[in-house]
Design an enzyme around this catalytic site. Structure first.
Site, mmCIF file in Angstrom:
data_model
loop_
_atom_site.group_PDB
_atom_site.id
_atom_site.type_symbol
_atom_site.label_atom_id
_atom_site.label_comp_id
_atom_site.label_asym_id
_atom_site.label_seq_id
_atom_site.Cartn_x
_atom_site.Cartn_y
_atom_site.Cartn_z
ATOM 1 N NE ARG A 122 -3.568 0.052 1.846
ATOM 2 C CZ ARG A 122 -4.439 -0.640 2.301
ATOM 3 N NH1 ARG A 122 -4.405 -0.484 3.735
ATOM 4 N NH2 ARG A 122 -5.258 -1.528 1.613
ATOM 5 C CE1 TYR A 123 0.331 4.264 4.381
ATOM 6 C CE2 TYR A 123 0.357 1.986 4.979
ATOM 7 C CZ TYR A 123 -0.036 3.274 5.010
ATOM 8 O OH TYR A 123 -1.166 3.396 5.995
ATOM 9 N NE ARG A 126 4.926 2.387 6.210
ATOM 10 C CZ ARG A 126 4.712 3.485 5.789
ATOM 11 N NH1 ARG A 126 5.430 3.760 4.538
ATOM 12 N NH2 ARG A 126 3.974 4.236 6.030
ATOM 13 C CB CYS A 135 -5.833 -15.923 16.199
ATOM 14 S SG CYS A 135 -5.329 -14.500 15.239
ATOM 15 C CB CYS A 139 -9.475 -10.051 18.674
ATOM 16 S SG CYS A 139 -8.054 -10.194 19.514
ATOM 17 C CB CYS A 142 -10.553 -9.833 14.420
ATOM 18 S SG CYS A 142 -9.366 -10.124 13.094
ATOM 19 N NE ARG A 144 -5.407 -8.139 8.039
ATOM 20 C CZ ARG A 144 -4.313 -7.923 8.692
ATOM 21 N NH1 ARG A 144 -3.769 -8.759 9.638
ATOM 22 N NH2 ARG A 144 -3.341 -6.729 8.581
ATOM 23 C CG ASP A 303 -10.389 -0.835 10.770
ATOM 24 O OD1 ASP A 303 -9.930 0.298 10.445
ATOM 25 O OD2 ASP A 303 -9.463 -1.925 10.550
ATOM 26 C CG ASP A 340 -6.216 1.550 7.785
ATOM 27 O OD1 ASP A 340 -5.739 2.205 6.964
ATOM 28 O OD2 ASP A 340 -5.219 0.525 8.433
ATOM 29 C CE LYS A 347 -1.628 1.249 10.067
ATOM 30 N NZ LYS A 347 -0.950 0.720 9.026
HETATM 31 C C1 LIG Z 1 -0.217 -0.503 9.020
HETATM 32 C C2 LIG Z 1 -0.096 -0.816 7.600
HETATM 33 C C3 LIG Z 1 1.420 -0.775 7.385
HETATM 34 C C4 LIG Z 1 2.439 -0.206 8.470
HETATM 35 O O1 LIG Z 1 2.252 1.214 8.326
HETATM 36 P P1 LIG Z 1 3.148 2.228 9.388
HETATM 37 O O2 LIG Z 1 2.331 3.337 9.514
HETATM 38 O O3 LIG Z 1 4.372 2.174 8.778
HETATM 39 O O4 LIG Z 1 3.217 1.485 10.895
HETATM 40 C C5 LIG Z 1 2.039 -1.092 6.036
HETATM 41 N N1 LIG Z 1 1.012 -1.783 5.275
HETATM 42 C C6 LIG Z 1 -0.255 -1.758 5.208
HETATM 43 C C7 LIG Z 1 -1.188 -2.689 4.471
HETATM 44 C C8 LIG Z 1 -0.901 -1.535 6.667
HETATM 45 O O5 LIG Z 1 -1.941 -1.512 7.167
#
Ligand SMILES: *Cc1c(COP(=O)(O)O)cnc(C)c1O
Length: 434
Positions: A122-123, A126, A135, A139, A142, A144, A303, A340, A347
């Protein structure tokens, strides 16, 4: 080594007359005796549900099953069990079946932003890699929920290998977040394999693991596991405490083992109606966390996943909680409150406003006490025009340390070196007419 509480003794005896008390601290014993049905729940806790509660329970677990570790169950206060924060996080409520118009199966579009199964990219730098769908405790909040206990979505070794392969051939990925399910329900050997494969990727800098085992199954944090983890630094762990009551002597011991192994610890809480939607509860939680070397990282707005509507609070509750923390307590006790974004926007941080007004050379601010103050900005500031020619810039960034990615989004609008003047929705009618 701490001794068992009275309710823990009562539960272990009710599970198995013959069991040695030491088995309580064996995480595999805990897993084998997870509570999944109502009769066992009532028997172990010594409580009685009404006929209606029984019917509601059976209806609910058809859709969203229950699983609670004996350890987590033992934290429920039987004197007031129906309002207990541990009970509310672990015991099915018929309100989980109330589906709202706004509810979604995959609100965060994790499946859509997925170049290979089990991996969400997504980002820019990372990725999220699902390495387990198991699990120990389901929870109730959850996000998911759609995948919990679903045998079709168990990631096998080939799927995990495909995810790792994606990271290997995507040099922009410098941080991977292992999630699930709970990654710590894998064996030490399986985890060692995943971490070794990832560590061998040169461009991957940081490995993160998200786990709730310190909260619901603290005995999983064994010396053997810690020995595996500390071979793969830099490794960060985020856990998930929601209420101060969850920080027991067993969970504190687990956290200490991880921290002693040099692993930076963070915590991600979810804001939950009836569990922790209270400034005093949250303040007690963050103070207990930092005493155990855990930095509050995120506080999540609940969420829009199906089955969570009864846990949601207005966003104002989260802002009120942050208002009660910022300035009032140590800066490192304050998590970032995030929503989110549905649809995969990621986020988005939300907090109270501190910037009240500004002119060309002054800003007006208010602090946590309500004091309104001014900050005088410099009369002269020579901005350096940035053409991204770092080699000839006086700020001395060694080029090897620079990231080569193009500016994105609002950052791009602000950049000197990019000529973009506006961001326009793809469906803009006025633009379509041109
Ligand atoms: C939360 C999340 C991350 C990590 O986000 P950070 O803000 O760096 O902690 C990476 N990928 C996805 C899909 C996420 O939901």
């Amino acid at each position: 080594m701490n001794v068992l509480s009275d309710s823990q003794r009562q539960i272990i005896r009710a599970i198995d007359e013959e069991a040695a008390l030491s088995q309580w601290r064996d995480w595999k014993w805990q897993m084998r005796h997870c509570i999944r049905d109502l009769d066992t729940f009532e028997r172990l806790l010594g409580v009685k549900l009404s006929e209606k509660q029984r019917r509601d329970f059976e209806r609910t677990i058809e859709r969203f099953p229950m699983s609670v570790t004996p350890y987590y169950l033992s934290l429920i206060d039987t004197d007031d069990w129906e309002n207990d924060p541990v009970f509310r996080q672990s015991f099915p409520s018929p309100r989980e079946l109330e589906v709202m118009k706004c509810d979604m199966l995959d609100p965060l579009s994790e499946d859509k932003d997925s170049p290979v199964p089990g991996l969400t990219h997504r980002y820019p730098d990372r990725v999220l890699l699902i390495v387990s769908n198991m699990c120990s405790m389901y929870c109730r909040h959850c996000t998911r929920k759609r995948r919990v206990g679903d045998r079709d979505s168990i990631p096998d070794r080939a799927e995990i290998a495909a995810g790792i392969d994606y990271i290997r051939r995507t040099p922009r990925v410098r941080d991977v977040l292992l999630s699930g399910g709970d990654p710590f329900l894998l064996s030490d050997g399986e985890l060692d394999w995943i971490l070794s494969e990832l560590r061998a990727i040169e461009h991957l800098e940081v490995i993160r693991i998200g786990t709730r085992t310190p909260v619901v199954l603290p005995y999983r944090i064994t010396d053997g596991l810690v020995d595996v983890l500390k071979r793969h630094h830099p490794l960060w762990i985020n856990t998930h405490f929601n209420h101060p009551r969850e920080l027991t002597s067993s969970s504190r011991e687990a956290l200490a083992k991880l921290a002693d192994a040099g692993i930076p610890l963070g915590n991600q809480s979810v804001l939950l109606a009836g569990v922790n939607d209270c400034p005093r509860v949250m303040r007690a939680l963050v103070h207990k966390l930092v005493c155990n070397r855990v930095r509050p990282y995120y506080l999540y707005q609940c969420d829009l996943s199906e089955g969570l509507s009864h846990f949601r609070t207005p966003v104002g509750k989260g802002i009120e909680i942050l208002e009660s923390l910022i300035g009032h307590t140590s800066g490192f006790c304050v998590p970032t409150y995030v929503i989110d974004a549905p649809g995969g926007g990621g986020k988005i941080p939300v907090m109270p406003n501190y910037l009240i007004s500004w002119s060309t050379n002054k800003v007006v601010l208010r602090n946590y006490e309500g004091v309104i103050t001014t900050y005088k900005e410099p009369d002269s500031y020579e901005p350096i025009f940035c053409d991204r020619d770092c080699e000839n810039c006086e700020l001395q960034l060694a080029l090897g340390d620079a990231d080569e990615n193009k500016a994105l989004g609002i950052e791009m609008l602000l950049a000197d070196h990019d000529k973009t003047i506006s961001l326009v929705p793809a469906s803009n009618e006025r633009h379509a007419r041109r």
